[in-house]
Structures are given as C-alpha cells and as structure tokens.
Design a protein around this motif. Structure first.
Motif, PDB file in Angstrom:
ATOM      1  N   THR A 144     -22.322   3.115  12.076  1.00  0.00           N
ATOM      2  CA  THR A 144     -22.349   2.370  13.329  1.00  0.00           C
ATOM      3  C   THR A 144     -22.042   3.287  14.502  1.00  0.00           C
ATOM      4  OG1 THR A 144     -21.268   0.595  14.569  1.00  0.00           O
ATOM      5  CG2 THR A 144     -19.909   1.795  12.988  1.00  0.00           C
ATOM      6  N   ALA A 145     -22.545   2.900  15.684  1.00  0.00           N
ATOM      7  CA  ALA A 145     -22.255   3.659  16.905  1.00  0.00           C
ATOM      8  C   ALA A 145     -21.038   3.100  17.636  1.00  0.00           C
ATOM      9  CB  ALA A 145     -23.469   3.641  17.820  1.00  0.00           C
ATOM     10  N   CYS A 146     -20.409   2.079  17.073  1.00  0.00           N
ATOM     11  CA  CYS A 146     -19.273   1.440  17.740  1.00  0.00           C
ATOM     12  C   CYS A 146     -18.066   2.371  17.870  1.00  0.00           C
ATOM     13  CB  CYS A 146     -18.863   0.179  16.987  1.00  0.00           C
ATOM     14  SG  CYS A 146     -20.118  -1.125  16.988  1.00  0.00           S
ATOM     15  N   LEU A 147     -17.992   3.378  17.004  1.00  0.00           N
ATOM     16  CA  LEU A 147     -16.847   4.286  17.019  1.00  0.00           C
ATOM     17  C   LEU A 147     -17.100   5.544  17.847  1.00  0.00           C
ATOM     18  CD1 LEU A 147     -15.845   4.038  13.243  1.00  0.00           C
ATOM     19  CD2 LEU A 147     -14.815   2.847  15.190  1.00  0.00           C
ATOM     20  N   VAL A 148     -18.227   5.610  18.532  1.00  0.00           N
ATOM     21  CA  VAL A 148     -18.561   6.782  19.345  1.00  0.00           C
ATOM     22  C   VAL A 148     -17.480   7.090  20.390  1.00  0.00           C
ATOM     23  CG1 VAL A 148     -20.139   7.527  21.185  1.00  0.00           C
ATOM     24  CG2 VAL A 148     -21.051   6.807  18.977  1.00  0.00           C
ATOM     25  N   PRO A 149     -16.897   6.094  21.078  1.00  0.00           N
ATOM     26  CA  PRO A 149     -15.845   6.430  22.052  1.00  0.00           C
ATOM     27  C   PRO A 149     -14.636   7.134  21.447  1.00  0.00           C
ATOM     28  CG  PRO A 149     -16.649   4.195  22.428  1.00  0.00           C
ATOM     29  CD  PRO A 149     -17.236   4.663  21.130  1.00  0.00           C
ATOM     30  N   PHE A 150     -14.446   6.997  20.127  1.00  0.00           N
ATOM     31  CA  PHE A 150     -13.284   7.594  19.469  1.00  0.00           C
ATOM     32  C   PHE A 150     -13.598   8.933  18.808  1.00  0.00           C
ATOM     33  CE2 PHE A 150     -12.828   2.985  19.477  1.00  0.00           C
ATOM     34  CZ  PHE A 150     -11.640   2.853  20.174  1.00  0.00           C
ATOM     35  N   GLY A 151     -14.842   9.379  18.911  1.00  0.00           N
ATOM     36  CA  GLY A 151     -15.212  10.680  18.368  1.00  0.00           C
ATOM     37  C   GLY A 151     -15.835  10.638  16.991  1.00  0.00           C
ATOM     38  N   ILE A 152     -16.122   9.444  16.473  1.00  0.00           N
ATOM     39  CA  ILE A 152     -16.787   9.300  15.177  1.00  0.00           C
ATOM     40  C   ILE A 152     -18.219   8.865  15.439  1.00  0.00           C
ATOM     41  CG2 ILE A 152     -16.799   8.101  12.963  1.00  0.00           C
ATOM     42  CD1 ILE A 152     -13.784   7.755  13.241  1.00  0.00           C
ATOM     43  N   LYS A 153     -19.184   9.687  15.044  1.00  0.00           N
ATOM     44  CA  LYS A 153     -20.566   9.492  15.446  1.00  0.00           C
ATOM     45  C   LYS A 153     -21.451   9.161  14.246  1.00  0.00           C
ATOM     46  CE  LYS A 153     -20.851  13.749  16.792  1.00  0.00           C
ATOM     47  NZ  LYS A 153     -19.504  14.196  16.351  1.00  0.00           N
ATOM     48  N   PRO A 154     -22.557   8.465  14.484  1.00  0.00           N
ATOM     49  CA  PRO A 154     -23.585   8.355  13.440  1.00  0.00           C
ATOM     50  C   PRO A 154     -24.294   9.694  13.256  1.00  0.00           C
ATOM     51  CG  PRO A 154     -24.191   7.098  15.413  1.00  0.00           C
ATOM     52  CD  PRO A 154     -22.863   7.692  15.679  1.00  0.00           C
ATOM     53  N   PRO A 155     -24.916   9.917  12.113  1.00  0.00           N
ATOM     54  CA  PRO A 155     -25.529  11.232  11.826  1.00  0.00           C
ATOM     55  C   PRO A 155     -26.554  11.684  12.853  1.00  0.00           C
ATOM     56  CG  PRO A 155     -25.407   9.901   9.839  1.00  0.00           C
ATOM     57  CD  PRO A 155     -25.018   8.987  10.970  1.00  0.00           C
ATOM     58  N   SER A 156     -27.306  10.774  13.432  1.00  0.00           N
ATOM     59  CA  SER A 156     -28.379  11.160  14.354  1.00  0.00           C
ATOM     60  C   SER A 156     -27.957  11.092  15.815  1.00  0.00           C
ATOM     61  CB  SER A 156     -29.590  10.240  14.135  1.00  0.00           C
ATOM     62  OG  SER A 156     -29.221   8.875  14.349  1.00  0.00           O
ATOM     63  N   PHE A 157     -26.678  11.056  16.071  1.00  0.00           N
ATOM     64  CA  PHE A 157     -26.191  10.866  17.434  1.00  0.00           C
ATOM     65  C   PHE A 157     -26.562  12.036  18.336  1.00  0.00           C
ATOM     66  CE2 PHE A 157     -22.921  11.588  20.673  1.00  0.00           C
ATOM     67  CZ  PHE A 157     -22.946  10.375  21.342  1.00  0.00           C
ATOM     68  N   ALA A 158     -26.984  11.714  19.574  1.00  0.00           N
ATOM     69  CA  ALA A 158     -27.256  12.724  20.597  1.00  0.00           C
ATOM     70  C   ALA A 158     -26.963  12.111  21.959  1.00  0.00           C
ATOM     71  CB  ALA A 158     -28.702  13.192  20.526  1.00  0.00           C
ATOM     72  N   SER A 159     -26.436  12.914  22.867  1.00  0.00           N
ATOM     73  CA  SER A 159     -26.094  12.417  24.191  1.00  0.00           C
ATOM     74  C   SER A 159     -26.106  13.560  25.196  1.00  0.00           C
ATOM     75  CB  SER A 159     -24.710  11.745  24.181  1.00  0.00           C
ATOM     76  OG  SER A 159     -24.357  11.288  25.471  1.00  0.00           O
ATOM     77  N   LEU A 160     -26.522  13.253  26.417  1.00  0.00           N
ATOM     78  CA  LEU A 160     -26.533  14.258  27.469  1.00  0.00           C
ATOM     79  C   LEU A 160     -25.130  14.667  27.886  1.00  0.00           C
ATOM     80  CD1 LEU A 160     -29.365  12.783  29.727  1.00  0.00           C
ATOM     81  CD2 LEU A 160     -29.483  14.878  28.383  1.00  0.00           C
ATOM     82  N   ASP A 161     -24.161  13.787  27.682  1.00  0.00           N
ATOM     83  CA  ASP A 161     -22.775  14.059  28.072  1.00  0.00           C
ATOM     84  C   ASP A 161     -21.878  13.268  27.133  1.00  0.00           C
ATOM     85  OD1 ASP A 161     -20.701  15.111  29.764  1.00  0.00           O
ATOM     86  OD2 ASP A 161     -20.537  13.145  30.712  1.00  0.00           O
ATOM     87  N   TYR A 162     -20.983  13.943  26.428  1.00  0.00           N
ATOM     88  CA  TYR A 162     -20.169  13.255  25.426  1.00  0.00           C
ATOM     89  C   TYR A 162     -18.768  13.834  25.389  1.00  0.00           C
ATOM     90  CZ  TYR A 162     -18.749  11.229  20.932  1.00  0.00           C
ATOM     91  OH  TYR A 162     -18.083  10.555  19.941  1.00  0.00           O
ATOM     92  N   TYR A 163     -17.788  13.028  25.806  1.00  0.00           N
ATOM     93  CA  TYR A 163     -16.383  13.416  25.783  1.00  0.00           C
ATOM     94  C   TYR A 163     -15.556  12.252  25.251  1.00  0.00           C
ATOM     95  CZ  TYR A 163     -17.482  17.632  28.367  1.00  0.00           C
ATOM     96  OH  TYR A 163     -17.993  18.853  28.734  1.00  0.00           O
ATOM     97  N   PRO A 164     -15.488  12.109  23.921  1.00  0.00           N
ATOM     98  CA  PRO A 164     -14.774  10.983  23.320  1.00  0.00           C
ATOM     99  C   PRO A 164     -13.263  11.078  23.554  1.00  0.00           C
ATOM    100  CG  PRO A 164     -15.391  12.565  21.635  1.00  0.00           C
ATOM    101  CD  PRO A 164     -16.051  13.027  22.905  1.00  0.00           C
ATOM    102  N   LEU A 165     -12.589   9.951  23.370  1.00  0.00           N
ATOM    103  CA  LEU A 165     -11.139   9.887  23.574  1.00  0.00           C
ATOM    104  C   LEU A 165     -10.402  10.870  22.673  1.00  0.00           C
ATOM    105  CD1 LEU A 165     -10.775   6.007  23.800  1.00  0.00           C
ATOM    106  CD2 LEU A 165     -10.669   7.640  25.688  1.00  0.00           C
ATOM    107  N   PHE A 166     -10.864  10.991  21.439  1.00  0.00           N
ATOM    108  CA  PHE A 166     -10.319  11.984  20.511  1.00  0.00           C
ATOM    109  C   PHE A 166     -11.355  13.104  20.355  1.00  0.00           C
ATOM    110  CE2 PHE A 166      -8.360   7.968  19.405  1.00  0.00           C
ATOM    111  CZ  PHE A 166      -7.031   8.298  19.193  1.00  0.00           C
ATOM    112  N   PRO A 167     -11.086  14.314  20.785  1.00  0.00           N
ATOM    113  CA  PRO A 167      -9.787  14.883  21.161  1.00  0.00           C
ATOM    114  C   PRO A 167      -9.502  14.972  22.649  1.00  0.00           C
ATOM    115  CG  PRO A 167     -11.348  16.653  20.870  1.00  0.00           C
ATOM    116  CD  PRO A 167     -12.126  15.373  20.638  1.00  0.00           C
ATOM    117  N   TRP A 168     -10.481  14.618  23.532  1.00  0.00           N
ATOM    118  CA  TRP A 168     -10.408  15.020  24.924  1.00  0.00           C
ATOM    119  C   TRP A 168      -9.315  14.314  25.717  1.00  0.00           C
ATOM    120  CZ3 TRP A 168     -12.620  19.427  25.772  1.00  0.00           C
ATOM    121  CH2 TRP A 168     -13.726  19.802  25.006  1.00  0.00           C
TER     122      TRP A 168
END
Length: 229
Positions: A144-168
């Motif tokens: 699932t992509a629901c955990l993306v804000p926490f730094g856990i991504k789906p295998p095919s994840f891609a983003s122009l800008d990505y700074y999740p809560l963990f670790p940033w």
C-alpha cells in the motif's frame, strides 16, 4: 520571542537554502527536460540539493521553537504542500509529489507545541531515534502507498520530491534542539549582522522563502524555454 522580531541570522541561512535550492532545481530541469548530462541523483549535484533541504529543515526547527504560533504557519505550509501534490498529480501522475519537503516542514511546525517543553537533549535523542527508525523503514516495502509519509514505500514508488517523516523529521527536531540551546535568552547571535549588505540581501530572500519556493520553478522553466525552446 515575538514572531515579528525576526532574527537576521535565521533568515540569512534560510536565504542560503533558497539559493542552493534554485541552483539544484535548475540543474534538475536541464537534465530532466532538456537531457543535459547532469547527474542529480548522485555525486555533487545530489548532495548539493540535499544540503539545501537539510538547511531548510534545521532552520525550520529553530524557527518553530521561537515562533509564537507555529501551528498557523504549519497549517499554511502543509496546505500548500497539498496543493503542490494536486498540481503535480495533474501534470505527471507517475511521479507526483505525495509527501515532499513542504509536507514534512508543515508537520514539523504542527508538532512544535507538543515538544516545545522538551529539553534540547531529549529533542536530540528523539531526533536520533527518528533517523535510526527511518533508516530501517527505508529497507521495507509495502503493498500500500498509505505508509509513504512514514518512509515505507511500495516497490514501484517514484516521486519528484520525497521527504518522509522518518528519517527527515529527525533533522527538524535537531533544529528545535539547536533553537533551545542557541536562543535560550531570546537574543540574536549576530546583533550587527544587518549592517552587511550580503547578509541583508540573503535575509530578504529568507523572509520570502515560501513565495520564492512557489514561484521559482515556473520562472526557471520559462527562462529555459526562452533560451532553449
């Protein structure tokens, strides 16, 4: 410290971050849209871009501790982050910004009142824990992509800008700890800094950082189109 009593040195470092960001995004646009042989995913340009982001996080943490109303600022920044999510999704659904630096900084500002009573040592320990946990999360994938804000991504994840809560978020907390240590007396560290022209110029950029963040990419792309259509 009142929000209106701005510290020149804080705006100065935010201005430096703005310049670094503009340089990195110019490099990115040249590579991504015009196929220039510039590697923004590794080497000098990668770390130059990360330096801008790290400086934004540290300064944001310091400012959140000093601000009287970080919640209002946090809501504004996070809302703008959501607008950027919508705009980038409309432009490029494959790599749209789901949780970028504005989302991160907005959450950090919203969290400031919850941790404002913590000591600098405790903030540093929590920040270190967030970074360690984030490094572990980066090795995990999820369906699932629901955990993306926490730094856990789906295998095919891609983003122009990505700074999740963990670790940033850990770096934002380090900034808060620095604010506790450096401004315990609510006094500027550089009382005479405003007398230097370069400091004043960079500080003026820092005071307008959010507006510049929103406007710089369209301006860069317009200039590049005019120069190299």
């Amino acid at each position: 410290m009142p929000e209106t009593a701005r510290l020149v040195e804080i705006d100065f470092f935010r201005g430096i971050a703005i310049l670094l960001m503009i340089v990195f995004h110019t490099v990115f646009d040249l590579a991504f849209y015009y196929n220039w042989p510039l590697d923004y995913l590794d080497g000098f340009w990668y770390y130059q871009g990360k330096a801008a982001a790290v400086l934004f996080m540290l300064v944001s943490g310091i400012s959140s501790i000093l601000s009287r109303n970080p919640v209002r600022r946090g809501l504004t920044v996070f809302a703008i982050g959501l607008l950027i999510t919508a705009a980038t999704y409309a432009y490029s659904p494959a790599v749209y910004i789901r949780f970028g630096i504005l989302h991160l900084l907005g959450i950090g500002m919203l969290a400031a009142p919850l941790v404002s009573r913590c000591s600098a040592l405790l903030l540093s320990l929590i920040g270190t824990a967030v970074i360690v946990i984030g490094n572990e999360f980066s090795q995990i994938t999820a369906a699932t992509a629901c955990l993306v804000p926490f730094g856990i991504k789906p295998p095919s994840f891609a983003s122009l800008d990505y700074y999740p809560l963990f670790p940033w978020l850990g770096l934002v907390l380090f900034g808060m700890a620095a604010g506790k240590l450096l401004y315990s007396q609510n006094r500027p560290l550089w009382p005479s800094a405003a007398s230097y022209r370069l400091v004043c110029w960079l500080s003026s950029l820092g005071r307008r950082s959010l507006l510049i963040y929103l406007m710089h990419q369209p301006i860069i792309l317009a200039i590049l189109y005019i120069v190299n259509p």
